[in-house]
Design a protein around this motif. Structure first.
Motif, PDB file in Angstrom:
ATOM      1  N   ASP A 158      -2.812   9.569   5.646  1.00 56.79           N
ATOM      2  CA  ASP A 158      -3.743  10.667   5.418  1.00 56.79           C
ATOM      3  C   ASP A 158      -4.868  10.255   4.474  1.00 56.79           C
ATOM      4  O   ASP A 158      -5.362  11.065   3.696  1.00 56.79           O
ATOM      5  CB  ASP A 158      -2.998  11.875   4.852  1.00 56.79           C
ATOM      6  N   TYR A 159      -5.261   8.991   4.557  1.00 52.70           N
ATOM      7  CA  TYR A 159      -6.383   8.533   3.726  1.00 52.70           C
ATOM      8  C   TYR A 159      -7.664   9.216   4.177  1.00 52.70           C
ATOM      9  O   TYR A 159      -7.977   9.257   5.365  1.00 52.70           O
ATOM     10  CB  TYR A 159      -6.534   7.017   3.841  1.00 52.70           C
ATOM     11  N   ASP A 218      -8.027   8.046  -3.248  1.00 52.83           N
ATOM     12  CA  ASP A 218      -7.889   6.741  -3.886  1.00 52.83           C
ATOM     13  C   ASP A 218      -7.123   5.821  -2.942  1.00 52.83           C
ATOM     14  O   ASP A 218      -6.476   6.272  -1.996  1.00 52.83           O
ATOM     15  CB  ASP A 218      -7.098   6.860  -5.195  1.00 52.83           C
ATOM     16  N   VAL A 219      -7.178   4.534  -3.223  1.00 54.80           N
ATOM     17  CA  VAL A 219      -6.289   3.588  -2.553  1.00 54.80           C
ATOM     18  C   VAL A 219      -5.261   3.150  -3.595  1.00 54.80           C
ATOM     19  O   VAL A 219      -5.606   2.721  -4.696  1.00 54.80           O
ATOM     20  CB  VAL A 219      -7.065   2.400  -1.943  1.00 54.80           C
ATOM     21  N   ASP A 220      -3.989   3.349  -3.253  1.00 51.05           N
ATOM     22  CA  ASP A 220      -2.879   3.091  -4.178  1.00 51.05           C
ATOM     23  C   ASP A 220      -2.142   1.830  -3.749  1.00 51.05           C
ATOM     24  O   ASP A 220      -1.743   1.703  -2.578  1.00 51.05           O
ATOM     25  CB  ASP A 220      -1.918   4.272  -4.188  1.00 51.05           C
ATOM     26  N   VAL A 221      -1.941   0.927  -4.689  1.00 47.99           N
ATOM     27  CA  VAL A 221      -1.292  -0.348  -4.403  1.00 47.99           C
ATOM     28  C   VAL A 221      -0.218  -0.598  -5.455  1.00 47.99           C
ATOM     29  O   VAL A 221      -0.456  -0.410  -6.659  1.00 47.99           O
ATOM     30  CB  VAL A 221      -2.310  -1.503  -4.408  1.00 47.99           C
ATOM     31  N   ALA A 277       0.854  -1.190   0.000  1.00 47.91           N
ATOM     32  CA  ALA A 277       0.000   0.000   0.000  1.00 47.91           C
ATOM     33  C   ALA A 277       0.886   1.234   0.000  1.00 47.91           C
ATOM     34  O   ALA A 277       1.826   1.344   0.796  1.00 47.91           O
ATOM     35  CB  ALA A 277      -0.907   0.003   1.228  1.00 47.91           C
ATOM     36  N   VAL A 278       0.590   2.159  -0.899  1.00 43.80           N
ATOM     37  CA  VAL A 278       1.374   3.389  -0.998  1.00 43.80           C
ATOM     38  C   VAL A 278       0.406   4.571  -0.892  1.00 43.80           C
ATOM     39  O   VAL A 278      -0.666   4.465  -0.314  1.00 43.80           O
ATOM     40  CB  VAL A 278       2.220   3.409  -2.295  1.00 43.80           C
ATOM     41  N   GLY A 279       0.808   5.742  -1.396  1.00 42.01           N
ATOM     42  CA  GLY A 279      -0.069   6.901  -1.434  1.00 42.01           C
ATOM     43  C   GLY A 279      -0.541   7.334  -0.062  1.00 42.01           C
ATOM     44  O   GLY A 279       0.182   7.268   0.934  1.00 42.01           O
ATOM     45  N   SER A 280      -1.793   7.783   0.013  1.00 46.77           N
ATOM     46  CA  SER A 280      -2.328   8.357   1.245  1.00 46.77           C
ATOM     47  C   SER A 280      -2.423   7.334   2.365  1.00 46.77           C
ATOM     48  O   SER A 280      -2.304   7.690   3.548  1.00 46.77           O
ATOM     49  CB  SER A 280      -3.704   8.974   0.984  1.00 46.77           C
ATOM     50  N   VAL A 281      -2.622   6.064   2.039  1.00 43.89           N
ATOM     51  CA  VAL A 281      -2.661   5.036   3.081  1.00 43.89           C
ATOM     52  C   VAL A 281      -1.298   4.934   3.761  1.00 43.89           C
ATOM     53  O   VAL A 281      -1.196   4.917   4.999  1.00 43.89           O
ATOM     54  CB  VAL A 281      -3.092   3.682   2.493  1.00 43.89           C
ATOM     55  N   ILE A 310       7.920   6.983  -2.573  1.00 50.36           N
ATOM     56  CA  ILE A 310       7.074   6.855  -1.379  1.00 50.36           C
ATOM     57  C   ILE A 310       6.994   5.392  -0.957  1.00 50.36           C
ATOM     58  O   ILE A 310       7.059   5.069   0.245  1.00 50.36           O
ATOM     59  CB  ILE A 310       5.685   7.440  -1.643  1.00 50.36           C
ATOM     60  N   ALA A 311       6.865   4.485  -1.913  1.00 54.94           N
ATOM     61  CA  ALA A 311       6.806   3.061  -1.585  1.00 54.94           C
ATOM     62  C   ALA A 311       8.078   2.604  -0.887  1.00 54.94           C
ATOM     63  O   ALA A 311       8.029   1.872   0.111  1.00 54.94           O
ATOM     64  CB  ALA A 311       6.566   2.240  -2.854  1.00 54.94           C
ATOM     65  N   HIS A 312       9.225   3.012  -1.416  1.00 53.93           N
ATOM     66  CA  HIS A 312      10.508   2.612  -0.824  1.00 53.93           C
ATOM     67  C   HIS A 312      10.637   3.104   0.610  1.00 53.93           C
ATOM     68  O   HIS A 312      11.077   2.364   1.496  1.00 53.93           O
ATOM     69  CB  HIS A 312      11.658   3.164  -1.668  1.00 53.93           C
ATOM     70  N   ARG A 313      10.217   4.330   0.852  1.00 56.49           N
ATOM     71  CA  ARG A 313      10.415   4.942   2.168  1.00 56.49           C
ATOM     72  C   ARG A 313       9.303   4.601   3.158  1.00 56.49           C
ATOM     73  O   ARG A 313       9.562   4.461   4.352  1.00 56.49           O
ATOM     74  CB  ARG A 313      10.498   6.461   2.025  1.00 56.49           C
ATOM     75  N   SER A 314       8.074   4.525   2.665  1.00 55.71           N
ATOM     76  CA  SER A 314       6.929   4.472   3.582  1.00 55.71           C
ATOM     77  C   SER A 314       5.904   3.388   3.266  1.00 55.71           C
ATOM     78  O   SER A 314       4.901   3.291   3.969  1.00 55.71           O
ATOM     79  CB  SER A 314       6.204   5.830   3.567  1.00 55.71           C
TER      80      SER A 314
END
Length: 265
Positions: free
Chosen positions: A47-48, A54-57, A39-43, A140-144
């Motif tokens: 801050d979803y 959206d939900v980013d995967v 899961a990436v992005g706001s999740v 963002i995926a790599h870090r969080s």
């Protein structure tokens, strides 16, 4: 979740069942070639906003997954087959060979958009695709990133090189400055996130980025506070912002990105 994700924000309750089913369908289609589902992005950034976000995967698979499997995965995850509780699902599949090395390219095997508020698309070809969204999301995926299944995100998704990140930020600010197809509040908040990254080297949630930027730049505070208020409303009820002020802010944000890029970050 995998070990190492304990300090990540929790997956929102509204999404847990849905994401569990996404993982199940990814594994059913991709089988032993599935490396990681993240899961990436706001999740990932905590801050979803239900009804707005959206939900980013991001999915990483072993190289050689047939195109037929990718098409089947897109069909299995389509909103008509698996109703998305968020504004939409943005799911990207990468080969492990590509995801594991720094790159400024889009590089995906599948780019799927589906959901109640998204235009349906399932792209298997990166030709003509703007790469900057994918570069930022991989950083963002790599870090969080929150690993929903499989190998930890940091192990399988490489951090893009600084030059590629700054190029992506430039392109993103230009895209938002043009305006069409983007809500005004989201354009402003993405500009804030780019500015905060350039100043601090951190990816932060959009509303947090707006607060940081408003504290440092009081002249923009009324616009940024209005953008945050708009972002807290459902996407269907988004409020307009003064177009001239939005353009001025994004022009300023673009200058900050250019300055950071020239200084090497």
């Amino acid at each position: 979740m995998s070990r190492g994700d304990e300090e990540r924000p929790p997956v929102p309750a509204e999404l847990r069942g849905y994401l569990a089913e996404v993982v199940r369908r990814v594994r059913a289609v991709c089988g032993a070639r599935t490396v990681s589902v993240v899961a990436v992005g706001s999740v990932a950034l905590g801050d979803y906003r239900h009804g707005r976000s959206d939900v980013d995967v991001t999915v990483v698979v072993e190289p050689g997954l047939p195109a037929a499997a990718l098409r089947r995965l897109a069909e299995e995850l389509a909103h008509r087959r698996l109703p998305c509780p968020a504004a939409g699902l943005e799911l990207v599949v990468y080969g492990a060979d590509f995801a594991g090395r720094p790159s400024g390219a889009a590089g995906y095997l599948l780019n799927l958009n589906t959901g109640p508020l998204l235009t349906e698309r399932a792209d298997l070809d990166t030709a003509g695709t703007a790469a900057f969204w994918f570069v930022v999301d991989r950083s963002i995926a790599h870090r969080s990133g929150i690993t929903l299944w499989g190998a930890p995100a940091r192990r399988v998704i490489a951090e893009p090189a600084p030059a590629d990140l700054f190029a992506a930020l430039r392109a993103g600010v230009r895209e938002h400055a043009d305006g069409p197809g983007h809500l005004a509040d989201n354009r402003v908040l993405n500009g804030c996130r780019a500015v905060v990254f350039c100043r601090t080297g951190r990816w932060v949630a959009k509303r947090a980025a707006a607060r940081e930027t408003a504290a440092a730049e009081p002249g923009f505070r009324p616009l940024l506070e209005a953008a945050v208020r708009g972002f807290e409303r459902p996407r269907s009820a988004a409020a307009p912002l003064p177009a001239a002020e939005v353009r001025a802010f994004l022009a300023w944000a673009g200058e900050r990105v250019e300055e950071a890029a020239a200084a090497g970050g």
